[in-house]
Design a protein around this motif. Structure first.
Motif, PDB file in Angstrom:
ATOM      1  N   GLU A 164      30.430 -31.122  26.738  1.00 22.33           N
ATOM      2  CA  GLU A 164      30.694 -30.604  28.061  1.00 22.33           C
ATOM      3  C   GLU A 164      29.612 -29.587  28.410  1.00 22.33           C
ATOM      4  N   ILE A 165      29.132 -29.617  29.656  1.00 22.82           N
ATOM      5  CA  ILE A 165      28.186 -28.583  30.077  1.00 22.82           C
ATOM      6  C   ILE A 165      28.830 -27.781  31.187  1.00 22.82           C
ATOM      7  N   GLU A 166      29.018 -26.508  30.934  1.00 24.54           N
ATOM      8  CA  GLU A 166      29.609 -25.673  31.966  1.00 24.54           C
ATOM      9  C   GLU A 166      28.478 -25.151  32.833  1.00 24.54           C
ATOM     10  N   ALA A 167      28.426 -25.611  34.088  1.00 29.22           N
ATOM     11  CA  ALA A 167      27.307 -25.243  34.951  1.00 29.22           C
ATOM     12  C   ALA A 167      27.656 -24.041  35.829  1.00 29.22           C
ATOM     13  N   LEU A 168      28.847 -24.046  36.415  1.00 31.74           N
ATOM     14  CA  LEU A 168      29.223 -22.947  37.313  1.00 31.74           C
ATOM     15  C   LEU A 168      30.548 -22.358  36.861  1.00 31.74           C
ATOM     16  N   LYS A 193      32.196 -28.237  35.455  1.00 29.83           N
ATOM     17  CA  LYS A 193      31.832 -28.674  34.104  1.00 29.83           C
ATOM     18  C   LYS A 193      31.363 -30.113  34.191  1.00 29.83           C
ATOM     19  N   TYR A 194      30.171 -30.393  33.656  1.00 34.64           N
ATOM     20  CA  TYR A 194      29.708 -31.771  33.568  1.00 34.64           C
ATOM     21  C   TYR A 194      30.215 -32.371  32.280  1.00 34.64           C
ATOM     22  N   GLN A 195      30.667 -33.609  32.345  1.00 30.63           N
ATOM     23  CA  GLN A 195      31.049 -34.309  31.132  1.00 30.63           C
ATOM     24  C   GLN A 195      29.910 -35.232  30.744  1.00 30.63           C
ATOM     25  N   ASP A 200      17.264 -27.190  49.047  1.00 31.19           N
ATOM     26  CA  ASP A 200      17.090 -27.048  47.608  1.00 31.19           C
ATOM     27  C   ASP A 200      15.605 -27.075  47.261  1.00 31.19           C
ATOM     28  N   GLU A 201      15.015 -25.917  47.099  1.00 27.42           N
ATOM     29  CA  GLU A 201      13.589 -25.802  46.788  1.00 27.42           C
ATOM     30  C   GLU A 201      12.784 -26.718  47.687  1.00 27.42           C
ATOM     31  N   ALA A 202      13.124 -26.706  48.955  1.00 31.51           N
ATOM     32  CA  ALA A 202      12.561 -27.684  49.871  1.00 31.51           C
ATOM     33  C   ALA A 202      11.059 -27.507  50.072  1.00 31.51           C
ATOM     34  N   PRO A 211      17.920 -18.048  37.280  1.00 32.28           N
ATOM     35  CA  PRO A 211      17.040 -18.647  36.279  1.00 32.28           C
ATOM     36  C   PRO A 211      17.072 -20.173  36.322  1.00 32.28           C
ATOM     37  N   SER A 212      16.014 -20.775  35.837  1.00 31.27           N
ATOM     38  CA  SER A 212      15.892 -22.224  35.834  1.00 31.27           C
ATOM     39  C   SER A 212      17.044 -22.855  35.061  1.00 31.27           C
ATOM     40  N   GLY A 213      17.635 -23.869  35.634  1.00 33.44           N
ATOM     41  CA  GLY A 213      18.704 -24.596  34.960  1.00 33.44           C
ATOM     42  C   GLY A 213      20.056 -23.909  34.980  1.00 33.44           C
ATOM     43  N   CYS A 214      20.207 -22.882  35.820  1.00 32.48           N
ATOM     44  CA  CYS A 214      21.469 -22.132  35.788  1.00 32.48           C
ATOM     45  C   CYS A 214      22.558 -22.829  36.581  1.00 32.48           C
ATOM     46  N   GLY A 215      22.187 -23.727  37.471  1.00 38.05           N
ATOM     47  CA  GLY A 215      23.223 -24.454  38.209  1.00 38.05           C
ATOM     48  C   GLY A 215      23.095 -24.361  39.716  1.00 38.05           C
ATOM     49  N   LYS A 216      21.908 -24.012  40.202  1.00 42.96           N
ATOM     50  CA  LYS A 216      21.719 -23.837  41.654  1.00 42.96           C
ATOM     51  C   LYS A 216      21.853 -25.168  42.397  1.00 42.96           C
ATOM     52  N   SER A 217      21.180 -26.183  41.875  1.00 43.45           N
ATOM     53  CA  SER A 217      21.260 -27.493  42.542  1.00 43.45           C
ATOM     54  C   SER A 217      22.687 -28.023  42.477  1.00 43.45           C
ATOM     55  N   THR A 218      23.331 -27.795  41.349  1.00 44.48           N
ATOM     56  CA  THR A 218      24.721 -28.214  41.197  1.00 44.48           C
ATOM     57  C   THR A 218      25.577 -27.600  42.296  1.00 44.48           C
ATOM     58  N   LEU A 219      25.349 -26.321  42.545  1.00 45.01           N
ATOM     59  CA  LEU A 219      26.130 -25.621  43.562  1.00 45.01           C
ATOM     60  C   LEU A 219      25.960 -26.274  44.936  1.00 45.01           C
ATOM     61  N   LYS A 227      22.427 -16.556  34.172  1.00 46.31           N
ATOM     62  CA  LYS A 227      22.110 -17.753  33.398  1.00 46.31           C
ATOM     63  C   LYS A 227      23.321 -18.662  33.360  1.00 46.31           C
ATOM     64  N   ARG A 228      23.118 -19.912  32.941  1.00 46.04           N
ATOM     65  CA  ARG A 228      24.213 -20.865  32.858  1.00 46.04           C
ATOM     66  C   ARG A 228      25.266 -20.409  31.849  1.00 46.04           C
ATOM     67  N   PRO A 229      26.529 -20.552  32.114  1.00 49.47           N
ATOM     68  CA  PRO A 229      27.132 -20.979  33.382  1.00 49.47           C
ATOM     69  C   PRO A 229      26.949 -19.917  34.470  1.00 49.47           C
TER      70      PRO A 229
HETATM   71  N1  LIG Z   1      24.611 -35.083  36.279  1.00 46.45           N
HETATM   72  C1  LIG Z   1      24.600 -34.183  35.286  1.00 46.45           C
HETATM   73  N2  LIG Z   1      25.222 -34.455  34.121  1.00 46.45           N
HETATM   74  C2  LIG Z   1      25.236 -33.560  33.123  1.00 46.45           C
HETATM   75  N3  LIG Z   1      24.658 -32.357  33.165  1.00 46.45           N
HETATM   76  C3  LIG Z   1      24.011 -32.023  34.295  1.00 46.45           C
HETATM   77  C4  LIG Z   1      23.947 -32.913  35.414  1.00 46.45           C
HETATM   78  N4  LIG Z   1      23.236 -32.317  36.396  1.00 46.45           N
HETATM   79  C5  LIG Z   1      22.874 -31.107  35.914  1.00 46.45           C
HETATM   80  N5  LIG Z   1      23.343 -30.915  34.659  1.00 46.45           N
HETATM   81  C6  LIG Z   1      23.191 -29.704  33.832  1.00 46.45           C
HETATM   82  O1  LIG Z   1      23.734 -28.612  34.540  1.00 46.45           O
HETATM   83  C7  LIG Z   1      22.907 -27.489  34.420  1.00 46.45           C
HETATM   84  C8  LIG Z   1      22.523 -26.966  35.794  1.00 46.45           C
HETATM   85  O2  LIG Z   1      21.657 -27.898  36.428  1.00 46.45           O
HETATM   86  P1  LIG Z   1      21.040 -27.652  37.876  1.00 46.45           P
HETATM   87  O3  LIG Z   1      20.152 -28.803  38.170  1.00 46.45           O
HETATM   88  O4  LIG Z   1      22.148 -27.362  38.802  1.00 46.45           O
HETATM   89  O5  LIG Z   1      20.194 -26.328  37.632  1.00 46.45           O
HETATM   90  P2  LIG Z   1      19.172 -25.616  38.621  1.00 46.45           P
HETATM   91  O6  LIG Z   1      19.525 -24.195  38.655  1.00 46.45           O
HETATM   92  O7  LIG Z   1      19.090 -26.331  39.906  1.00 46.45           O
HETATM   93  O8  LIG Z   1      17.822 -25.813  37.811  1.00 46.45           O
HETATM   94  P3  LIG Z   1      16.328 -25.750  38.373  1.00 46.45           P
HETATM   95  O9  LIG Z   1      16.057 -24.317  38.613  1.00 46.45           O
HETATM   96  O10 LIG Z   1      15.531 -26.287  37.227  1.00 46.45           O
HETATM   97  O11 LIG Z   1      16.282 -26.580  39.600  1.00 46.45           O
HETATM   98  C9  LIG Z   1      21.712 -27.888  33.594  1.00 46.45           C
HETATM   99  O12 LIG Z   1      21.921 -27.424  32.281  1.00 46.45           O
HETATM  100  C10 LIG Z   1      21.723 -29.393  33.640  1.00 46.45           C
HETATM  101  O13 LIG Z   1      21.254 -29.898  32.430  1.00 46.45           O
END
Ligand SMILES: Nc1ncnc2c1ncn2[C@@H]1O[C@H](COP(=O)(O)OP(=O)(O)OP(=O)(O)O)[C@@H](O)[C@H]1O
Ligand SMILES: [Mg+2]
Lengths: 247, 232
Positions: free
Chosen positions: A20-24, A13-15, A152-154, A42-50, A203-205
């Protein structure tokens, strides 16, 4: 087979100021030695976060991660330093981790020679093509001797043709060096062509929606030649339908 | 590359670049000469008052008598003051900018103060500085410092904070420490910011010093000004 990476109940969860944003949510999977695993979703689902969590750049909220060996991390942009020449750029990781030894230097020079950048070692990044820059960034990561490579999408900054060639190149290099890879991509074909397994996230989370085992039953499989297999489009269709967000 | 290997095209290109450079310098020189000639002519024709604006021929005259009229000494004083003000301004400015980059908390706390200090007419500080530092060279240098310091801090800090986040993330993937991020990424990425601020600053320091000399002036170009035109 030996597990080099294991994720148990990972949540994040991002604060932020506005909430709060629940990413994973409750992510579980493991990666075996030598395996190539793609993550698609899907875009923005949290892959980079992972990936950031696995690499330790970002703290996790819950769960447990087990890693065998060093992790290398390649970002979407090559992030070469324009003020350093290619040689100093590929040495950058070693310089930071203070592991610039005779051996590591020889290893880097070998990599440069093997992958066609040795003649460019005194050039600056802006004198190289996109594909060569990406290769330089890869060598910079390989120099620290990672066991697992996170991508990551290298390749997404490259044009289509270069992208296919570079993927093929990098696939061979990684197999050659015996590296395990975890690849985040938007591109279903790329995911199928490169990996032994494709993990589909919701999709997110993000949760793990499904895991597809990819097997073309080919010897000497490469990202280019496997595209000709009849199974390729079958895999493509299945994953395509699964990514369809109406579900 | 060896001379022989240079292709016709490359030669043409190099020639073009050189020609362009020469053209720029020639044009700059012409503008300067035109300005000086115009100044001299207008002063001679009494269209502008040479009593106030002086006149190139008189300036040359003064310079020719350097040793007898003491201009050299005053020039030296002003130059020294400017350099000291400038160098200490840059060193202090960069140091504070690094500190503020390092600590987000410090940066947040000092932000409104910096903005206010920056908008303050520093010349107004002159008398205060004289009281604090004493009416001497110290006060003049402090004046030069006061004018250039805040701008340096703001400019360099701004550059630091705008460093490409991806580069920083890349360094972090190699477990770079904060100090390494500073020295290996943030500072080298801002070399051009640094030189730009140097360019602006040398001018600002001179303004500061001359202002200081107006207020204190025992020696330097300003006092020379008053000897030169005692009635002014
Ligand atoms: N540092 C942060 N603080 C708060 N929220 C964040 C932060 N980084 C990412 N998020 C949120 O977490 C969610 C997941 O982001 P992430 O970048 O992991 O997605 P992604 O799957 O890599 O997206 P993309 O396909 O566009 O690369 C998004 O809704 C984003 O807005
Ligand atoms: Mg992403």
């Amino acid at each position: 087979m030996k597990k080099v990476l294991e994720l148990k109940n990972i949540s994040k969860k991002y604060q932020a100021k506005n909430g709060e944003i629940e990413a994973l949510k409750d992510i579980n999977f493991c990666v075996n030695e030598g395996e190539f695993v793609s993550i698609i979703g899907p875009s923005g689902c949290g892959k980079s976060t992972l990936l950031s969590i696995i690499s330790g750049l970002e703290p996790k909220t819950e769960g447990e991660i087990k890693v065998e060996g060093r992790i290398g991390y390649m970002l979407q942009r090559d992030s070469l330093l324009e003020w350093k020449n290619i040689y100093d750029n590929v040495m950058f990781g070693l310089e930071i981790s203070r592991k610039k030894t005779k051996e590591s230097q020889t290893y880097v020079e070998e990599l440069l020679k093997k992958y066609g950048l040795y003649d460019f070692k005194d050039k600056y990044p802006n004198q190289l093509s996109g594909g060569m820059r990406q290769r330089a960034a890869l060598i910079r990561t390989l120099a620290i001797n990672p066991k697992i490579l996170l991508l990551d999408e290298a390749f997404s900054a490259l044009d289509y043709q270069t992208r296919i060639m570079v993927t093929n190149d990098i696939f061979k290099i990684l197999k050659n060096e015996g590296i395990t890879a975890l690849i985040v991509t938007h591109d279903i074909s790329e995911a199928i062509s490169m990996s032994n397994r494709v993990i589909v996230l919701s999709k997110r989370p993000a949760t793990v929606k499904n895991v597809h085992t990819i097997d073309f039953e080919m010897e000497n499989r490469t990202p280019i030649n496997c595209r000709e297999s009849p199974k390729f489009s079958k895999y493509f269709d299945t994953i395509w339908k699964e990514l369809d967000v109406h579900a | 590359m060896h001379e022989k290997n240079i292709s016709e095209d490359r030669k043409k290109y190099l020639r073009k670049i050189r020609a362009n450079k020469i053209l720029v310098i020639l044009t700059q020189l012409s503008i300067l000469i035109l300005f000086i000639v115009l100044w001299e002519v207008l002063a001679n024709k009494k269209i502008i008052d040479s009593f106030i604006t002086s006149q190139p021929s008189k300036i040359i005259d003064t310079f020719l008598n350097l040793s007898s009229n003491g201009l050299l000494k005053h020039l030296g004083v002003t130059l020294t003051e400017t350099l000291i003000g400038f160098i200490s301004g840059v060193i202090l400015g960069v140091f504070i900018a690094i500190l503020l980059w390092w600590s987000k908390f410090l940066a947040k706390v000092s932000e409104p103060f910096l903005v206010i200090l920056n908008s303050l007419p520093k010349v107004a500080l002159g008398p205060v500085i004289i009281v604090w530092v004493g009416a001497g060279m110290g006060a003049i240098i402090t004046m030069g410092l006061a004018i250039s310091l805040i701008v340096t801090i703001l400019e360099i800090l701004n550059g630091f904070l705008n460093t490409d986040k991806e580069l920083i993330k890349m360094a972090q993937t190699f477990n770079a420490t904060k100090f390494q991020i500073l020295t290996k990424i943030v500072i080298p990425a801002n070399i051009s910011t640094f030189f730009n601020s140097l360019k602006v600053n040398i001018g600002l320091s001179l303004v500061g010093v001359i202002t200081g000399e107006f207020l204190v002036s025992k020696a330097g170009l300003r006092i020379f000004n008053s000897i030169w035109r005692p009635s002014f």
